[in-house]
Design a protein around this motif. Sequence first.
Motif, PDB file in Angstrom:
ATOM      1  N   VAL A 120     -10.168   2.792 -12.619  1.00  0.00           N
ATOM      2  CA  VAL A 120      -9.377   1.854 -13.417  1.00  0.00           C
ATOM      3  C   VAL A 120      -7.991   1.741 -12.781  1.00  0.00           C
ATOM      4  CG1 VAL A 120     -10.566   2.313 -15.595  1.00  0.00           C
ATOM      5  CG2 VAL A 120      -8.588   3.699 -14.974  1.00  0.00           C
ATOM      6  N   SER A 121      -7.275   0.683 -13.109  1.00  0.00           N
ATOM      7  CA  SER A 121      -5.907   0.506 -12.618  1.00  0.00           C
ATOM      8  C   SER A 121      -4.954   1.235 -13.557  1.00  0.00           C
ATOM      9  CB  SER A 121      -5.551  -0.979 -12.554  1.00  0.00           C
ATOM     10  OG  SER A 121      -4.164  -1.136 -12.326  1.00  0.00           O
ATOM     11  N   HIS A 122      -4.403   2.347 -13.083  1.00  0.00           N
ATOM     12  CA  HIS A 122      -3.507   3.127 -13.942  1.00  0.00           C
ATOM     13  C   HIS A 122      -2.277   2.315 -14.332  1.00  0.00           C
ATOM     14  CE1 HIS A 122      -1.648   6.736 -15.606  1.00  0.00           C
ATOM     15  NE2 HIS A 122      -0.529   6.290 -15.071  1.00  0.00           N
ATOM     16  N   ASP A 123      -1.695   1.589 -13.364  1.00  0.00           N
ATOM     17  CA  ASP A 123      -0.491   0.818 -13.668  1.00  0.00           C
ATOM     18  C   ASP A 123      -0.769  -0.298 -14.661  1.00  0.00           C
ATOM     19  OD1 ASP A 123       1.195   2.321 -12.073  1.00  0.00           O
ATOM     20  OD2 ASP A 123       0.799   1.136 -10.281  1.00  0.00           O
ATOM     21  N   LYS A 124      -1.966  -0.869 -14.618  1.00  0.00           N
ATOM     22  CA  LYS A 124      -2.320  -1.906 -15.585  1.00  0.00           C
ATOM     23  C   LYS A 124      -2.370  -1.324 -17.000  1.00  0.00           C
ATOM     24  CE  LYS A 124      -5.513  -4.829 -14.379  1.00  0.00           C
ATOM     25  NZ  LYS A 124      -6.861  -5.388 -14.080  1.00  0.00           N
ATOM     26  N   LEU A 125      -2.939  -0.139 -17.134  1.00  0.00           N
ATOM     27  CA  LEU A 125      -2.994   0.504 -18.447  1.00  0.00           C
ATOM     28  C   LEU A 125      -1.601   0.901 -18.917  1.00  0.00           C
ATOM     29  CD1 LEU A 125      -6.141   2.817 -18.124  1.00  0.00           C
ATOM     30  CD2 LEU A 125      -6.005   0.370 -18.577  1.00  0.00           C
ATOM     31  N   LEU A 126      -0.784   1.402 -17.994  1.00  0.00           N
ATOM     32  CA  LEU A 126       0.577   1.820 -18.338  1.00  0.00           C
ATOM     33  C   LEU A 126       1.406   0.634 -18.817  1.00  0.00           C
ATOM     34  CD1 LEU A 126       2.846   3.952 -18.350  1.00  0.00           C
ATOM     35  CD2 LEU A 126       3.248   3.394 -15.939  1.00  0.00           C
ATOM     36  N   LEU A 127       1.383  -0.456 -18.056  1.00  0.00           N
ATOM     37  CA  LEU A 127       2.156  -1.632 -18.451  1.00  0.00           C
ATOM     38  C   LEU A 127       1.590  -2.269 -19.720  1.00  0.00           C
ATOM     39  CD1 LEU A 127       2.881  -3.348 -15.012  1.00  0.00           C
ATOM     40  CD2 LEU A 127       4.466  -2.056 -16.445  1.00  0.00           C
ATOM     41  N   GLY A 128       0.268  -2.264 -19.858  1.00  0.00           N
ATOM     42  CA  GLY A 128      -0.334  -2.808 -21.075  1.00  0.00           C
ATOM     43  C   GLY A 128       0.149  -2.076 -22.310  1.00  0.00           C
ATOM     44  N   ALA A 129       0.206  -0.736 -22.212  1.00  0.00           N
ATOM     45  CA  ALA A 129       0.697   0.070 -23.332  1.00  0.00           C
ATOM     46  C   ALA A 129       2.173  -0.237 -23.602  1.00  0.00           C
ATOM     47  CB  ALA A 129       0.504   1.551 -23.030  1.00  0.00           C
TER      48      ALA A 129
END
Length: 794
Positions: free
Chosen positions: A417-426
């Motif tokens: 998964v894209s960690h940065d995508k999850l981080l920014l989404g949160a």
Amino acid sequence: VLWSELIDFNSMVLTAESRIKEGKEDTNVGPPNIPRHPEVLARWDPAKARRPDIAEAPVFYPSLEEFEDTVAYIEKIRPSAEPYGICRIVPPLKWSPPFRLREKSIWEGIKFPTRVQDVELLQNRGPVKQKQKKKPKARKRKRSSSSKRQPSSVSSPEEEKVFGFNSGPDFTLEEFEKYARRFKESYFEMKEGNAGDTKWSPSIEEIEGEYWRIVEHAAADDDVEVYYGADLENKVLGSGFERGETSGWDLNNLRRLSGSLLSFERGDISGVLVPWVYVGMCFSTFCWHVEDHHLYSINYNHFGEPKVWYGVPGTHATSLEKAMRKHLPDLFEETPDLLHGLVTQFSPSILKEEGVPVYRAVQRAGEYVLTFPRAYHAGFNSGFNCAEAVNVATVDWLSHGQNAVELLSDENKKTSVSHDKLLLGAAYEAVRSLSGDGGESGKSLEWRCFCDKNMTLTKAVETRLRMEEARIDALGGGFRLMKMEKYFDSNCERECAKCSYDLHLTASGCSKCSPGEYACTKHANELCSCEGNDRFVLLRHTVDELRSLVRALEGEPEHLKTWASMVREVFSEAQKREPRGFDLNLEYQVDGEFDDTSETRHDEAEDLKTWAKEPRDFDLNLEYQVDDEFDNTSDARHDAYMLNFAASVETINLGFLVFRDLWCNKHAIYPKGFKSRVKFYNVKDPMRMSYYISEVVDVGLLGPFFTVTLEEAHQDESFSAGSAQACWEMVLQKVNEEIKKRQERNIHTLESINGLQMFGFLSPSIIQAIEALDPNHRLVEYWNLRKQGGSLEV
């Protein structure tokens, strides 16, 4: 099957074949290539049992009220359970979901692949280059994912074969149950009791002691071979949970629950976002491993005999790795990343001696086992059973996930998964809620516990900011800093050419020597040695913007206001991103009056502006029966377009309701996880009809997302967009392009399609079923219009 009754396997097969021909054999048991009678050469040796003396992992018994919110309950028990690495969750008595795989058509009719496991070689085996135990040749099973990404912590078929995990026979569940039962009866010499009506069975403790005797100190003549149906993707058997189950404890729903960061990942990554099924028998093993990306995992034992688990807390992951390297030096010397392969078992007793804390859990049917971030876990099955597992990510996981991607980068391994995508989404979701745009009372309080100064989410964003800031500074002045295009990685993964690091946040490249190839900021200088203005770094957010984001999460009003505006812009951009030729600026009126000022993203009246004209070349109101293959006459081809599509929509999964903005509008309710099936013209061959799967998924901040996928296995066609209409318009456009390409005479292109209709949202039976999910009319926008239209009783 007693020892004296065992026969040579080859002759057994011949005997079975002859009996089938004579009509004397029960052909429902399975074809001759399925071994009916396990060739059990080893025997239980209770005097040499090696059961580990370790403490039990904690067990939790949620109340019905606690059980309603899966993610919240995981957060609640985490402080007391995480120090053990694993825990067991026993649902309330009223939770007993039906087991779908017991249906006769599946139980007796669908086969699944297995792996062969030599239990005596799971720990004590020589390096690969040494002479290995001979195994019969077997087909190599190719495993694939429904997404471009695939879990990196699973063993490849090559690794499995090298370490004795050859492919085994294909079984139906019925066949596997019979095989597993006969193996266990033979191995433990289970005989009829004194009364003659019950069979003696070994206890879990006796099975456990024998298992570790085999693993640790198998005798020279011990040869314990078992099969395991592991990592079975959804397309093999499907899920064990019933379609339409709305609970978050249905593992198919868990990935998209509010509070799960995996809701910000759009793909259907098999084994991570989509559950895998596991069919076990006595001694079949899952070896020591951590979850991909150091995620949580949750496993549900649908039915059958218990699974025995062992867990090591994430704080001692390095200690476990050191202990295994110390005791298995030859294996690690030859395969340094051995623990990524899930092919090596290791004694909890030895780990305990090395000072590594290990805990045990016995998971019975109807129970869950939860593993925590970077917690190593392993175990085995005590008999025939069927379980299902998937990954979970809550906000507290973020620091573990960042550590995981850095480790994977060092080893040049892809992330799932894209960690940065999850981080920014949160972070976006938190800003939206804290600024009052969240739409749910109490939502801001929920996110505030992760924000403010030095709190989990704020620290995770700040850590990532410092990391990227330092890497950009280290590059010096040889790179141009440029703003990243918003959809840089929307349609394909962007990964570093050197280390496979995900490039959602930043990416470096060179327009001169390597167009289309990118590297992370750690390896930007290794991509090329060009000079001048050719090299660049793409930034999704500038360093100053990320600093402002940290201040916004800490609650500083001015920064929160700025970021709230930016987040609203994200929604606005998502609204505008429609398929080619889809013009939202045309005037259109639907179902009476259309509120042109509505801000609801998925108001399908807005989406249907250019597509609700009456079709000129075909009539959707005429009924017509179409076979899979058309009559090749021009008249038949033309008439085939006169099909009532709405009549053919079949519901696969009703899904469950989300009581937040965007999940309904005046014209429809969009249940999360909704899935339907409909027949339409094949995008590769419009002369043929094929089935398509329409689905509603959750993309967190952006609300629901709609996908349409061609069901045929050999085709790879999927369409995703922000509305049902946009999805089906993409399908329609591709069909029309193919028709024009073929230049078929007398074939008219299709000029319009109704996305709501194709999903099934205009079907009376589906509407009725969805409305029944909201008996209290909490989705106010939808129900207000229904009441005004007089279709509901007040």
